[in-house]
Design a protein around this motif. Sequence first.
Motif, mmCIF file in Angstrom:
data_model
loop_
_atom_site.group_PDB
_atom_site.id
_atom_site.type_symbol
_atom_site.label_atom_id
_atom_site.label_comp_id
_atom_site.label_asym_id
_atom_site.label_seq_id
_atom_site.Cartn_x
_atom_site.Cartn_y
_atom_site.Cartn_z
ATOM 1 N N ASP A 93 5.019 -1.308 9.710
ATOM 2 C CA ASP A 93 3.975 -0.564 10.394
ATOM 3 C C ASP A 93 4.058 -0.658 11.909
ATOM 4 O OD1 ASP A 93 2.656 0.593 8.200
ATOM 5 O OD2 ASP A 93 1.614 -1.279 7.772
ATOM 6 N N THR A 94 3.395 0.301 12.561
ATOM 7 C CA THR A 94 3.329 0.289 14.022
ATOM 8 C C THR A 94 2.532 -0.905 14.529
ATOM 9 O OG1 THR A 94 1.311 1.623 14.018
ATOM 10 C CG2 THR A 94 3.406 2.797 14.188
ATOM 11 N N ASP A 144 4.384 -6.342 4.815
ATOM 12 C CA ASP A 144 3.218 -6.797 5.573
ATOM 13 C C ASP A 144 3.651 -7.897 6.541
ATOM 14 O OD1 ASP A 144 1.498 -5.070 4.345
ATOM 15 O OD2 ASP A 144 0.359 -6.580 3.251
ATOM 16 N N ALA A 204 7.684 -2.471 1.007
ATOM 17 C CA ALA A 204 6.552 -2.498 1.934
ATOM 18 C C ALA A 204 6.415 -3.891 2.536
ATOM 19 C CB ALA A 204 5.265 -2.109 1.208
ATOM 20 N N ARG A 207 9.011 0.132 4.678
ATOM 21 C CA ARG A 207 7.796 0.356 5.470
ATOM 22 C C ARG A 207 7.515 -0.841 6.362
ATOM 23 N NH1 ARG A 207 3.143 -2.742 5.364
ATOM 24 N NH2 ARG A 207 2.491 -2.233 3.256
ATOM 25 N N PRO A 263 6.996 3.616 9.679
ATOM 26 C CA PRO A 263 5.643 3.178 9.367
ATOM 27 C C PRO A 263 4.985 3.992 8.254
ATOM 28 C CG PRO A 263 5.577 4.644 11.240
ATOM 29 C CD PRO A 263 7.040 4.482 10.881
ATOM 30 N N GLU A 264 3.924 3.434 7.733
ATOM 31 C CA GLU A 264 2.962 4.164 6.914
ATOM 32 C C GLU A 264 1.753 4.437 7.807
ATOM 33 O OE1 GLU A 264 0.675 3.719 2.570
ATOM 34 O OE2 GLU A 264 1.996 2.130 3.316
ATOM 35 N N ASN A 265 1.003 5.478 7.537
ATOM 36 C CA ASN A 265 -0.200 5.748 8.325
ATOM 37 C C ASN A 265 -1.302 4.782 7.904
ATOM 38 O OD1 ASN A 265 0.266 7.412 5.984
ATOM 39 N ND2 ASN A 265 -1.527 8.636 6.462
ATOM 40 N N HIS A 266 -1.211 3.583 8.507
ATOM 41 C CA HIS A 266 -2.011 2.430 8.109
ATOM 42 C C HIS A 266 -3.007 1.973 9.168
ATOM 43 C CE1 HIS A 266 0.002 0.036 4.574
ATOM 44 N NE2 HIS A 266 -0.896 0.893 4.176
ATOM 45 N N THR A 267 -2.527 1.784 10.389
ATOM 46 C CA THR A 267 -3.341 1.137 11.415
ATOM 47 C C THR A 267 -3.096 1.766 12.779
ATOM 48 O OG1 THR A 267 -1.637 -0.503 11.943
ATOM 49 C CG2 THR A 267 -3.200 -1.104 10.218
ATOM 50 N N SER A 315 4.491 -6.002 11.451
ATOM 51 C CA SER A 315 4.195 -4.851 12.304
ATOM 52 C C SER A 315 4.749 -5.046 13.718
ATOM 53 C CB SER A 315 2.683 -4.629 12.376
ATOM 54 O OG SER A 315 2.154 -4.393 11.091
ATOM 55 N N SER A 344 -0.836 4.885 14.109
ATOM 56 C CA SER A 344 -0.253 5.566 12.953
ATOM 57 C C SER A 344 -1.291 6.358 12.164
ATOM 58 C CB SER A 344 0.452 4.564 12.026
ATOM 59 O OG SER A 344 -0.474 3.721 11.382
#
Length: 271
Positions: A117-118, A80, A78, A115, A161-165, A83, A168
């Motif tokens: 993210d978008t 961070d 993952a 992962r 991605p993960e459905n985070h922000t 993105s 997504s």
Amino acid sequence: MKLSIGGYSFYNTFANGMIDVFGYLETVKYRYNLNAVDMYNRFIGDNSKPLLELADESYIRKVRQALDEKELQVVNYAADAASIWDEDPDKRELLYQNALKNIRASEILGAKTIRIDTGGAFSNNPNGVFDHMSDEQFELIVTRYQEYAKLAADFGARIGPENHTGPSLNPHFMRKIAEAVDHKNYGVLLHVDRWKVDPEAGDAMVAPYAYHIHFGGNTLAQEEKSIAIAQTIIDSGFDAYWAVEHNGPGNQYIEVEWTLAAMKKVLKNVK
């Protein structure tokens, strides 16, 4: 059962200086008796930097050595601070460079999935909307994931991605992005029961693209609901790892023990 523990589950413990990446590996292997980990890049980086800065490759290779010694595999990495989308073009470039570094770290660690993210507005941003995505944003997200999927393919990983922000958190956008990327090494880290749009339908819509699953403690506390979600995911053809991820106050070792037991019970009750 294919089970893992999201590294974020121990983030409070890590932030308080009570565990490091090697302690995390020991904990997963010998306390919970698992053979897989979800690596969280904040465990191998300098979190004091404005944008998380990864440790150098020599340190990451020591982590890989520790993984090999314990016969642990990284089923998800993952990332961070990597993105794709930000309103500021300069920030987007910094995030892009971070993403490339994290993909390289994933390769060194032998990660099976990654992962990234978008990007976009966080769910607690009052200006964040989940029913709109500009053409510019969509095109950049698709182009970047196509690039990343090709890189991940070089070492047999899947990325997405993960459905985070931002977009997504809308399953319709997640499906639209997946269809546009159209690459076998692209996929989604599906954090169940977490949608801002069509929450009842989101998991089923995105499950066909899932390469990894996260269940949180709040969802697992609702056993019948969790079983139904897990059944939907399995019926979609999913056959990879299920991870628990529950970062809250109190003793995180006990929290993880409970969520892991709850996850096992859920999977035992699906067909």
